[in-house]
Design an enzyme around this catalytic site. Structure first.
Site, mmCIF file in Angstrom:
data_model
loop_
_atom_site.group_PDB
_atom_site.id
_atom_site.type_symbol
_atom_site.label_atom_id
_atom_site.label_comp_id
_atom_site.label_asym_id
_atom_site.label_seq_id
_atom_site.Cartn_x
_atom_site.Cartn_y
_atom_site.Cartn_z
ATOM 1 N N GLY A 20 -10.094 9.376 7.911
ATOM 2 C CA GLY A 20 -9.080 10.239 7.297
ATOM 3 C C GLY A 20 -7.948 10.648 8.206
ATOM 4 O O GLY A 20 -7.301 11.681 7.970
ATOM 5 N N HIS A 114 -1.887 -0.629 4.745
ATOM 6 C CA HIS A 114 -2.703 -1.751 5.208
ATOM 7 C C HIS A 114 -2.308 -2.093 6.645
ATOM 8 O O HIS A 114 -1.116 -2.192 6.958
ATOM 9 C CB HIS A 114 -2.483 -2.959 4.288
ATOM 10 C CG HIS A 114 -3.364 -4.111 4.650
ATOM 11 N ND1 HIS A 114 -4.706 -4.137 4.365
ATOM 12 C CD2 HIS A 114 -3.098 -5.263 5.302
ATOM 13 C CE1 HIS A 114 -5.231 -5.263 4.823
ATOM 14 N NE2 HIS A 114 -4.278 -5.959 5.396
ATOM 15 N N ASP A 150 -4.139 -6.012 -1.729
ATOM 16 C CA ASP A 150 -3.082 -5.999 -0.709
ATOM 17 C C ASP A 150 -1.882 -6.879 -1.078
ATOM 18 O O ASP A 150 -1.275 -7.512 -0.209
ATOM 19 C CB ASP A 150 -3.652 -6.437 0.666
ATOM 20 C CG ASP A 150 -4.785 -5.532 1.131
ATOM 21 O OD1 ASP A 150 -4.749 -4.331 0.812
ATOM 22 O OD2 ASP A 150 -5.703 -6.026 1.805
#
Ligand code: GRF
Length: 194
Positions: A20, A114, A150
């Site tokens: 996180g 990503h 993605d």
């Protein structure tokens, strides 16, 4: 379509599965007086996700969800989002795949980060693959989520040089620093275009 709620701040739900650090960074950015967004909800498929501790620290509502029964779960989630006037979803290290119907409901309002220069190195182990292929650069990408992994439209990217001595770990650490700079910028860009 879930409509904007008429308040000045855009409500964001962040989906996480692990540490996180991107969530923490987005929360910190949201505390800026001039921030256009507020992190209103954190969703995780993993009750042990370290990032969930942040919800306590920053007093943010959280939901832990077993995404295995995804259709029903997602239907209920949509109701929660409607109730909480969630405008945008940010995936940040979220390791589950959302259903096509869910993505369609939030079309153009689900973002993901990503750790590669997409369209290169979709999926996992991006840093190792980039090093093994002798790439000169890696980096990170914030993109819209569509039904292919993605593959959605790219919002912003940042290049990171790969050095000879780099390991997947050292490269990941440098890329992560850039992720923290990139995600809020990309989110603000999307908000400005709403
Ligand atoms: C980041 O590298 C992100 O790009 C990838 O998963 C990692 C999550 O890190 N999708 P964190 O949980 O935000 O620290």
């Amino acid at each position: 379509m879930i409509k904007l709620n008429g308040t000045k701040k855009i409500n964001i739900a962040v989906f996480i599965s692990g540490k996180g650090s991107n969530l923490e960074n987005l929360i910190k950015c949201s505390k800026d007086r001039k921030s256009k967004f507020k992190i209103s909800l954190v969703i995780s498929n993993n009750s042990k996700a370290l990032g969930l501790k942040l919800t306590r620290k920053f007093n943010i509502k959280k939901k832990i969800i077993n995404f295995n029964n995804s259709k029903l779960i997602e239907k209920n989630l949509l109701k929660v989002f409607e109730k909480k006037h969630i405008n945008i979803i940010c995936l940040a290290g979220f390791m589950k795949i959302l259903s096509k119907s869910f993505i369609k409901k939030f079309d153009g309002r689900i973002l993901n980060i990503h750790p590669s220069l997409l369209p290169k190195y979709k999926g996992l182990n991006t840093h190792l693959r980039a090093i093994q292929n002798n790439e000169q650069y890696s980096g990170c990408t914030v993109h819209f989520v569509n039904s292919k992994i993605d593959s959605g439209k790219i919002i912003l990217q940042k290049r990171v040089k790969i050095f000879k001595k780099d390991t997947a770990k050292s490269l990941a650490a440098r890329v992560l620093i850039q992720e923290h700079a990139l995600y809020p910028r990309a989110l603000n860009k999307v908000i400005n275009d709403l």
